[in-house]
Scaffold this active site. Structure first.
Site, PDB file in Angstrom:
ATOM      1  N   LYS A  73       0.855  -1.344   0.040  1.00 54.70           N
ATOM      2  CA  LYS A  73      -0.068   0.140  -0.309  1.00 54.70           C
ATOM      3  C   LYS A  73       0.593   1.272  -0.074  1.00 54.70           C
ATOM      4  CE  LYS A  73      -3.980   2.238   2.958  1.00 54.70           C
ATOM      5  NZ  LYS A  73      -4.530   1.939   3.749  1.00 54.70           N
ATOM      6  N   SER A 148      -9.301   1.625   2.811  1.00 57.60           N
ATOM      7  CA  SER A 148      -8.884   2.771   2.282  1.00 57.60           C
ATOM      8  C   SER A 148      -7.866   1.697   1.536  1.00 57.60           C
ATOM      9  CB  SER A 148      -8.144   3.380   3.132  1.00 57.60           C
ATOM     10  OG  SER A 148      -7.362   3.400   3.609  1.00 57.60           O
ATOM     11  N   SER A 172     -10.151  -0.649   7.161  1.00 56.51           N
ATOM     12  CA  SER A 172      -9.449  -0.324   5.759  1.00 56.51           C
ATOM     13  C   SER A 172      -8.832  -1.777   5.524  1.00 56.51           C
ATOM     14  CB  SER A 172      -8.810   0.820   6.109  1.00 56.51           C
ATOM     15  OG  SER A 172      -9.549   1.823   5.571  1.00 56.51           O
TER      16      SER A 172
END
Lengths: 481, 96
Positions: A73, A148, A172
């Site tokens: 990420k 997210s 997330s």
């Protein structure tokens, strides 16, 4: 193939890390743009990592994931590589160091394919707030992948990467995991170092993994977890061999079903899939009791006071002075701060900074921030009481399957309510995992399993037991099969 | 709780955020909704309840020996700065 299967194939000499890495880079090349899953692809770095891994494997060295590719990420700092956090603010930030998570997985011989798209500063539940544009759900390109960690989820779901890292502040990892048919694991707060992970809400943030299976999650988590002197909230609790604990029987496991998670707002098909999963655990010999956590419905307003408060403080570091975006031709210092931040942050991030600034401001601190911290205590107490009666808690991960891109962007409250089942575990710092438990109109839905602090092994064993008796986790999005 | 355009201006100033004239009323509406949503919290009985700032109990701040553990990497770190000179970060003039 799962990460564990690739690892076994590499050690058995069936293929090389260079071949595997090239395969995933090609897939990224073909489908990456369509899904917008990656912000940065690092082919040279990947091939160099793969070459080193092949040499280690040839010498009989390394571990179960040596030579296995992964994606990070874009919230994790990666030395010499853009670390944007999905924001214009950091769209020019080349990190001078590696996050502990990145460093540990590299030391273990994993191959970095690139950095995945995400909601800006991890603030979002749909991956629509990224400065780099929304990510598409591989199961249906008109739908969101969740957020997210939406880029990590889309990448693994479409098999552009065998596994990816994520972070979970309010859901997330678990929420995008559920919406893309993955095993999304959020460890206990403090289990994994936050060093080099761009901070959003420091009392809630935790790194974890988006994987194809519980086994993969166990292997990656085992490498990520452990004390780190560079993160003062990292705990010095020994890391068990998560993979070794996977075979545990479900016989006698006491499962608490959270009554509050089955009320209004839960989409029918999702509820049905979760109830079927509970019957499956019952058939494996677990006992199921219904429990009430009366303060849990207050977790959304509690979180949306606490997280923005912490975010407004954390994001004050972006001032246009030392790194990040600076506006053109500032008139004076104040103008530079205001315009750099006004231009560098997107609408949702600005909204959260202002919410946090407001609840911390004189005259409102007691009514909102202090009150929310007290309700956080009550929610924590609800969980503590529940875990004196049961070993794990179960329920849905999300109220509905993936929704359409654009459907909720204009209404922050509706968007925030997506996190209604995931936020509680963050407020109490508990480990939790989402595992695929069905398809509703062709879209995946997830079963959430929450445990007491440091019960990662128990959660992984339950997730693994479920995956031994079902094949939901093996289903692929038709377009990427 | 309704936030006015003026309230938003004040908050934006505290947060050092430039918000355009056109955006002010938009934020006033969404922030009012969000703060209104927080009113649910008043339903919880919290008398005598300790506020919770951190999820892990019995965690104490770790201390280490006061020894130098890092080398000077100023130039490397300043590579990300928008404007530097002679090892200093440059900002607009503060004192006339």
């Amino acid at each position: 193939m799962t990460a564990a299967e690739i690892g076994r194939g590499l050690r058995a000499g069936k293929f090389t890390s260079i071949e595997v890495t090239r395969h995933f880079l090609e897939r990224i090349d073909h489908a990456g743009k369509q899904l917008n899953a990656f912000i940065t692809v690092t082919p040279e770095r990947a091939m160099a990592d793969a070459k080193r891994a092949d040499a280690r494997i040839a010498r009989g060295e390394g571990g179960p994931l040596t030579g296995v590719p992964l994606a990070h990420k874009d919230i994790f700092c990666t030395e010499g590589v853009l670390t944007s956090c999905g924001s214009r603010m950091l769209s020019n930030f080349v990190s001078p160091y590696d996050a502990t998570v990145v460093e540990r997985l590299a030391v273990a011989g994993m191959v970095m394919l690139g950095k995945t798209n995400m909601d800006e500063f991890a603030m979002g539940s749909s991956n629509e707030t990224s400065w780099y544009g929304p990510v598409r759900n591989p199961w249906d390109g008109s739908k969101v992948p969740g957020g997210s960690s939406g880029g990590s989820a889309a990448a693994v779901a479409a098999r552009l990467a065998p596994v990816a890292t994520g972070t979970d502040t309010g859901g997330s990892i678990r929420q995008p995991g559920a919406l893309t048919g993955l095993t999304g694991f959020k460890p206990t707060y403090g289990r994994v170092s936050r060093y080099g992970m761009v901070a959003f809400a420091s009392s809630l943030d935790q790194a974890g993994v988006l994987a194809q299976s519980a086994e993969d999650a166990a292997l990656v988590l085992g490498l990520m977890a452990g004390h780190d002197a560079r993160d003062s909230t990292s705990v010095a609790v020994p890391v068990p061999d998560y993979a070794a604990g996977l075979g545990r029987s479900m016989k006698g496991l006491r499962i608490g079903v959270i009554r509050e998670f089955f009320g209004e707002g839960l989409e029918e098909g999702t509820g049905r899939a979760v109830r079927t999963a509970l019957e499956g655990f019952s058939a494996m010999g677990a006992t199921i009791v219904e429990l009430s956590l009366p303060n849990l419905p207050l977790s959304v307003p509690t979180y949306y006071v606490v997280a923005p408060a912490e975010c407004s403080s954390n994001l004050s570091r972006f001032d246009g002075v030392r790194f990040g975006h600076r506006c053109k031709d500032p008139r004076d210092l104040l103008d530079m701060y205001k315009r750099s931040r006004g231009e560098g942050f997107g609408a949702e991030v600005k909204r959260r900074i202002m919410t946090g600034t407001y609840v911390l401001s004189a005259g409102y601190y007691d009514a909102y921030y202090l009150k929310a911290q007290k309700v956080r205590s009550l929610i924590n107490e609800d969980f503590r009481r529940a875990f004196s009666e049961v070993d794990v808690l179960m329920g849905p991960t999300t109220p509905t399957p993936a929704f359409a891109i654009g459907a909720k962007v204009d209404d922050p409250i509706t968007m925030y309510l997506n996190d209604i089942y995931t936020i509680g575990a963050n407020l109490a710092g508990l480990p939790a995992v989402s595992v695929p438990c069905g398809l509703v109109d062709g879209l995946p839905v997830g079963l959430q399993i929450i445990g007491p602090h440091f019960a990662e092994e128990r959660l992984l064993a339950a997730a693994h037991a479920w995956q031994l008796m079902t094949d939901w986790h093996r289903r692929l999005p038709p377009l990427f099969a | 709780m309704t936030l006015t355009r003026r309230d938003v201006e004040g908050i934006a100033m505290l947060a050092r955020l430039e918000i355009s004239e056109a955006e002010l009323p938009v934020y006033a509406i969404s922030l009012s909704r969000i703060v209104g949503f927080f009113d649910q919290l008043s339903a919880a009985a919290t008398e005598g309840v300790e506020p919770m700032a951190h999820p892990l109990e019995n965690q104490v701040q770790a201390l280490r020996d006061d020894q130098i553990t890092e080398s000077d990497q100023r130039d490397r770190y300043q590579g990300n700065a928008p404007l530097v000179a002679a090892g200093l970060y440059l900002v607009p003039k503060v004192i006339e």
